[in-house]
Write an enzyme that holds these catalytic residues in place. Structure first.
Site, PDB file in Angstrom:
ATOM      1  N   THR A 133       0.832  -1.206   0.000  1.00  0.00           N
ATOM      2  CA  THR A 133       0.000   0.000   0.000  1.00  0.00           C
ATOM      3  C   THR A 133       0.866   1.255   0.000  1.00  0.00           C
ATOM      4  O   THR A 133       0.573   2.227  -0.717  1.00  0.00           O
ATOM      5  CB  THR A 133      -0.937   0.008   1.213  1.00  0.00           C
ATOM      6  OG1 THR A 133      -1.730  -1.189   1.210  1.00  0.00           O
ATOM      7  CG2 THR A 133      -1.861   1.218   1.175  1.00  0.00           C
ATOM      8  N   VAL A 184       2.252   1.891  -3.432  1.00  0.00           N
ATOM      9  CA  VAL A 184       1.240   2.523  -4.281  1.00  0.00           C
ATOM     10  C   VAL A 184       1.113   4.002  -3.929  1.00  0.00           C
ATOM     11  O   VAL A 184       1.016   4.858  -4.813  1.00  0.00           O
ATOM     12  CB  VAL A 184      -0.116   1.806  -4.119  1.00  0.00           C
ATOM     13  CG1 VAL A 184      -1.228   2.586  -4.830  1.00  0.00           C
ATOM     14  CG2 VAL A 184      -0.037   0.381  -4.646  1.00  0.00           C
ATOM     15  N   HIS A 185       1.134   4.297  -2.632  1.00  0.00           N
ATOM     16  CA  HIS A 185       1.045   5.685  -2.159  1.00  0.00           C
ATOM     17  C   HIS A 185       2.209   6.523  -2.690  1.00  0.00           C
ATOM     18  O   HIS A 185       2.024   7.658  -3.149  1.00  0.00           O
ATOM     19  CB  HIS A 185       1.037   5.673  -0.635  1.00  0.00           C
ATOM     20  CG  HIS A 185       1.080   7.023  -0.004  1.00  0.00           C
ATOM     21  ND1 HIS A 185       0.075   7.957  -0.138  1.00  0.00           N
ATOM     22  CD2 HIS A 185       2.031   7.619   0.773  1.00  0.00           C
ATOM     23  CE1 HIS A 185       0.390   9.052   0.526  1.00  0.00           C
ATOM     24  NE2 HIS A 185       1.573   8.884   1.081  1.00  0.00           N
ATOM     25  N   ILE A 186       3.418   5.962  -2.648  1.00  0.00           N
ATOM     26  CA  ILE A 186       4.599   6.677  -3.147  1.00  0.00           C
ATOM     27  C   ILE A 186       4.485   6.901  -4.652  1.00  0.00           C
ATOM     28  O   ILE A 186       4.758   8.003  -5.153  1.00  0.00           O
ATOM     29  CB  ILE A 186       5.879   5.893  -2.805  1.00  0.00           C
ATOM     30  CG1 ILE A 186       6.095   5.863  -1.288  1.00  0.00           C
ATOM     31  CG2 ILE A 186       7.101   6.512  -3.494  1.00  0.00           C
ATOM     32  CD1 ILE A 186       7.220   4.941  -0.857  1.00  0.00           C
ATOM     33  N   GLY A 205       2.123   9.609  -5.409  1.00  0.00           N
ATOM     34  CA  GLY A 205       2.679  10.910  -5.061  1.00  0.00           C
ATOM     35  C   GLY A 205       3.531  11.499  -6.173  1.00  0.00           C
ATOM     36  O   GLY A 205       3.534  12.714  -6.397  1.00  0.00           O
TER      37      GLY A 205
END
Length: 216
Positions: free
Chosen positions: A166, A169-171, A174
């Site tokens: 997760t 995916v967040h990075i 961004g």
């Protein structure tokens, strides 16, 4: 930054939120690397980053506790703004438009879109699972039945895997959404960025600003 440039930007994250976010990020990296070192012999070489196996085993739980505390502090700050609304579910259903960057077809969203809110609640679930199972596994302080420790170990590993995926995916998101990293580093975004990606939030803050300013 000049006064003109300041007028052309909107505050998205204040200094406290940004500091909290980067403390979570740093502690996550340390917890992930030390945890991977303990997870499988093929990754044990990562323990050299922490002074060897014994130090890795000692430090990992304390780093994990610090990560939980700073994450919960951040979560408490942004909890209300991460509650799902009908527009967020519609945003998630139109994931093909999200991937294709067809934002003009997407519903207007607030400070966080449906994807960001989904990531937030996955993180909350994973962090709480890691916290509870980690305590059950912490045999230096607790003496529990082996069966309980084994079940906790499996759940701990699953939660850690989901959390790592997760965060990756967040990075990626961004960097994929141009301007997002600047927002978390400097705290500000342009009005154009806010209008394109978080139009309902843009309307909210500009309306509040005009209301405070009063009539001309």
């Amino acid at each position: 930054m000049s006064n003109a440039a300041q007028r052309d930007t909107l505050l998205r994250y204040d200094a406290d939120v940004r500091t909290n976010h980067w403390l979570v990020a740093l502690s996550f990296i340390l917890a992930a690397l030390s945890g991977l070192a303990l997870f499988h012999p093929a990754l044990f070489w990562l323990s050299n980053l922490f002074g060897g196996g014994p130090w890795t085993r000692i430090l990992h739980p304390f780093v994990g506790i610090f990560m939980v505390l700073v994450f919960l502090s951040l979560a408490a700050r942004v909890w209300d703004e991460n509650r799902f609304a009908s527009a967020d579910w519609q945003w998630l259903r139109q994931w093909r438009d999200v991937i294709a960057n067809r934002e003009e077809r997407l519903p207007e969203v607030g400070r966080y879109n449906g994807g960001q809110k989904l990531v937030f609640f996955v993180l909350v679930l994973c962090v709480l699972t890691l916290f509870v199972t980690g305590f059950l596994m912490w045999r230096a302080y607790f003496s529990l039945p082996v069966r309980v420790v084994r079940i906790a170990s499996v759940l701990h590993a699953i939660a850690a895997l989901v959390l790592i995926c997760t965060i990756l995916v967040h990075i990626y998101a961004g960097f994929w959404v141009r301007g997002s990293m600047h927002a978390m580093l400097r705290g500000t975004v342009t009005p154009g960025w806010a209008w394109r990606h978080h139009r309902a939030w843009f309307r909210q803050i500009t309306h509040a600003s005009h209301t405070r300013a009063g009539p001309d």
